[in-house]
Write a protein that holds these residues in place. Structure first.
Motif, PDB file in Angstrom:
ATOM      1  N   ALA A   1     203.803  15.206  98.422  1.00 24.55           N
ATOM      2  CA  ALA A   1     203.048  14.651  97.292  1.00 24.55           C
ATOM      3  C   ALA A   1     203.943  14.405  96.091  1.00 24.55           C
ATOM      4  O   ALA A   1     203.757  13.433  95.350  1.00 24.55           O
ATOM      5  CB  ALA A   1     201.907  15.596  96.919  1.00 24.55           C
TER       6      ALA A   1
ATOM      7  N   ASP B   1     195.760  17.339  91.227  1.00 29.54           N
ATOM      8  CA  ASP B   1     195.371  17.946  92.509  1.00 29.54           C
ATOM      9  C   ASP B   1     193.848  17.969  92.492  1.00 29.54           C
ATOM     10  O   ASP B   1     193.225  18.780  91.799  1.00 29.54           O
ATOM     11  CB  ASP B   1     195.952  19.357  92.630  1.00 29.54           C
ATOM     12  CG  ASP B   1     195.692  19.977  94.004  1.00 29.54           C
ATOM     13  OD1 ASP B   1     194.933  19.386  94.792  1.00 29.54           O
ATOM     14  OD2 ASP B   1     196.243  21.059  94.282  1.00 29.54           O
TER      15      ASP B   1
ATOM     16  N   LYS C   1     198.904  25.036  96.748  1.00 29.30           N
ATOM     17  CA  LYS C   1     199.609  23.764  96.601  1.00 29.30           C
ATOM     18  C   LYS C   1     199.747  23.396  95.128  1.00 29.30           C
ATOM     19  O   LYS C   1     200.769  22.827  94.713  1.00 29.30           O
ATOM     20  CB  LYS C   1     198.885  22.666  97.374  1.00 29.30           C
ATOM     21  CG  LYS C   1     198.846  22.876  98.878  1.00 29.30           C
ATOM     22  CD  LYS C   1     198.151  21.720  99.567  1.00 29.30           C
ATOM     23  CE  LYS C   1     198.009  21.970 101.060  1.00 29.30           C
ATOM     24  NZ  LYS C   1     197.021  23.054 101.350  1.00 29.30           N
TER      25      LYS C   1
ATOM     26  N   LEU D   1     196.971  14.184  94.635  1.00 29.06           N
ATOM     27  CA  LEU D   1     196.877  14.838  95.940  1.00 29.06           C
ATOM     28  C   LEU D   1     195.414  15.088  96.255  1.00 29.06           C
ATOM     29  O   LEU D   1     194.683  15.659  95.436  1.00 29.06           O
ATOM     30  CB  LEU D   1     197.643  16.162  95.950  1.00 29.06           C
ATOM     31  CG  LEU D   1     197.426  17.061  97.181  1.00 29.06           C
ATOM     32  CD1 LEU D   1     197.918  16.375  98.454  1.00 29.06           C
ATOM     33  CD2 LEU D   1     198.109  18.419  97.009  1.00 29.06           C
TER      34      LEU D   1
ATOM     35  N   ASP E   1     193.768  17.120  98.998  1.00 34.29           N
ATOM     36  CA  ASP E   1     193.795  18.071 100.114  1.00 34.29           C
ATOM     37  C   ASP E   1     192.340  18.401 100.414  1.00 34.29           C
ATOM     38  O   ASP E   1     191.795  19.391  99.944  1.00 34.29           O
ATOM     39  CB  ASP E   1     194.598  19.312  99.730  1.00 34.29           C
ATOM     40  CG  ASP E   1     194.649  20.336 100.842  1.00 34.29           C
ATOM     41  OD1 ASP E   1     194.497  19.946 102.015  1.00 34.29           O
ATOM     42  OD2 ASP E   1     194.833  21.523 100.544  1.00 34.29           O
TER      43      ASP E   1
ATOM     44  N   LEU F   1     198.200  10.877  97.994  1.00 35.74           N
ATOM     45  CA  LEU F   1     198.484  11.503  99.279  1.00 35.74           C
ATOM     46  C   LEU F   1     197.219  12.186  99.768  1.00 35.74           C
ATOM     47  O   LEU F   1     196.698  13.097  99.109  1.00 35.74           O
ATOM     48  CB  LEU F   1     199.611  12.524  99.167  1.00 35.74           C
ATOM     49  CG  LEU F   1     200.052  13.116 100.516  1.00 35.74           C
ATOM     50  CD1 LEU F   1     200.849  12.084 101.315  1.00 35.74           C
ATOM     51  CD2 LEU F   1     200.873  14.384 100.341  1.00 35.74           C
TER      52      LEU F   1
END
Length: 468
Positions: free
Chosen positions: A263, A277, A285, A349, A351, A400
């Motif tokens: 990322a 994030d 992360k 990011l 996730d 990402l």
């Protein structure tokens, strides 16, 4: 009349019967299994508190950890064995007794525990917690289990591989049938057995040194093969490592470290100051990303929908004197309806929440809790989160998308659906982000897929998208 009673017998009270002796580590393991079954607890969260309650450390703590995790991982195999050793349906065996039988079976078939010790301690546990009748039943069943080793039992109780390959794999590797089918679609038939076997291997404890806050030299263990920030802890309590206790380092799977590395490594056009994030909990992360951002003059915002997970993120992003360098803030916010203007961030990011079928080594109970019908809701959420991330990133910025699952519905199909619904996004080639990691090509050209059996990591999927 002569009193013929023994001297001192007048008004004597009957002595209470002594309680059956119990082995404390086995008792602790049984309590964890009960919490997982009754309270839907997570093994990795309830285990430390049970160990502390019983004062178990060192080898005893390691024994309990393997006993619990191994029993849950191999539950389907052991249930098939037990079903062949009892004279009734397992559904009619009291749940507390079945928990103990599973623990005993794991010791007999998969641990180096002498048969007499495994049986006697299990029987004592059942006698104490249920009663003498159940103890006799447990003794008889476990003695039947000793008739064969694990491989011989699998040959006896698993469906025929030739006529029912999925059923055979489900029993032999202790995965639900639907999970076996999904993993076969993702990895292919040739590697399926290796992947299923890797899911049943205890994971290594991996530490991460957060750049600018800790160095690899501070952490005990051997450097990880792929992540430049990790070490494998061979033994001992991670919390006893000073850098971990101080929050400058942490426990983090190498695959998660690689997600954060990728990322941060993705190219962006122009400004590179604002990072997000979007689904940050529990914050591992985020902590690595914030450290990488600080080294480049950028700042990270961490968002998390669930308040208790947002508190974990905040804890991971704090130092002794407050938020660490590289942190702009932690927000409790729904990633599908984020409180930011469009185009605010340079890189994001995602996730995303997923089935977690890529982390079955570390989350042994996940394979028994997930259902095929969970996929539809999770996929809808994943698509919505990626859509939000693409709105929040500015043109030229990078998103990402990562999941801890190799299931194609959560990986390639999510990316294809998002690309098909938008004209302002393109899929970038992510292979250069982890060029040092071999055999990591994903299901779509340019995507990445890590595997437990190939890389020793969780099965992390990564796709890089750019707002055009």
């Amino acid at each position: 009349m002569v009193d013929r009673r023994r001297p001192g017998s007048r008004n004597q009270k009957a002595k209470p019967k002594a309680k059956p002796k119990m082995d404390v580590p086995r008792l602790a393991a049984w309590e964890v299994l009960k919490a997982v079954r009754v309270d839907d607890a997570y093994t990795n969260l309830v285990l430390p508190s049970v160990l502390a309650e019983h004062g178990l450390t060192g080898r005893d703590a390691a024994f309990v950890t393997e006993l619990v995790s191994g029993t849950i991982r191999r539950q389907a195999t052991y249930d098939a064995v037990l079903a062949a050793c009892v004279d009734r349906s397992l559904a009619k065996v009291e749940a507390k007794v079945l928990d103990a039988l599973r623990l005993g079976t794991h010791q007999l078939l998969s641990m180096r525990v002498p048969a007499h010790a495994a049986i006697s301690t299990t029987v004592d546990l059942v006698r104490s917690k249920v009663g003498p009748g159940a103890a006799g039943f447990a003794n008889a069943v476990l003695r039947k289990v000793t008739a064969h080793d694990l491989d011989a039992w699998v040959d006896r109780v698993a469906p025929d591989r030739g006529t029912d390959p999925t059923g055979h794999a489900a029993v032999a590797s202790s995965h639900p049938r639907w999970v076996v089918d999904e993993l076969r679609r993702a990895v292919g038939a040739d590697e399926l057995d290796a992947l299923l076997a890797a899911d049943n291997e205890p994971p290594r404890v991996t530490l991460v040194a957060r750049p600018g806050r800790a160095t690899l030299e501070e952490l005990p263990g051997q450097p990880t093969p792929w992540s430049p920030y990790g070490v494998v802890l061979e033994s001992g309590d991670p919390g006893a490592v000073p850098a971990v206790a101080e929050g400058r380092a942490g426990v983090q799977d190498e695959g998660s470290q690689l997600v954060a590395e990728a990322a941060a490594a993705a190219a962006v056009e122009g400004r590179d100051e604002r990072w997000l994030d979007l689904c940050a909990g529990p914050g591992g992360k985020s902590a690595l990303l914030a450290a990488l951002a600080a080294g480049r003059g950028a700042r990270l915002v961490a968002g998390e929908r669930q308040p208790h997970r947002a508190r974990l993120v905040a804890r991971n992003l704090r130092g002794a004197d407050g938020p660490v360098a590289g942190v702009a803030g932690v927000l409790t916010a729904d990633g599908t309806r984020p409180p930011f203007r469009e185009g605010t961030f340079d890189r994001v990011l995602v996730d995303a929440p997923c089935t977690g079928l890529g982390a079955l080594r570390r989350r042994p109970e996940a394979r028994w809790r997930r259902r095929p019908q969970d996929l539809a809701d999770l996929v809808a959420l994943q698509r919505a989160l990626v859509g939000s991330a693409l709105d929040l990133v500015r043109p030229g910025g990078a998103v990402l998308y990562a999941t801890c699952s190799p299931v194609l519905a959560e990986t390639a199909e999510v990316v294809e659906a998002v690309l098909g619904s938008r004209g302002d996004v393109r899929l970038e080639d992510a292979s250069g982000l982890l060029a040092h990691v071999p055999d990591a090509a994903g299901p779509l050209e340019g995507t990445l897929q890590l595997w437990p059996h190939r890389h020793g990591t969780d099965a992390m999927f990564l796709a890089l998208m750019r707002r055009t």
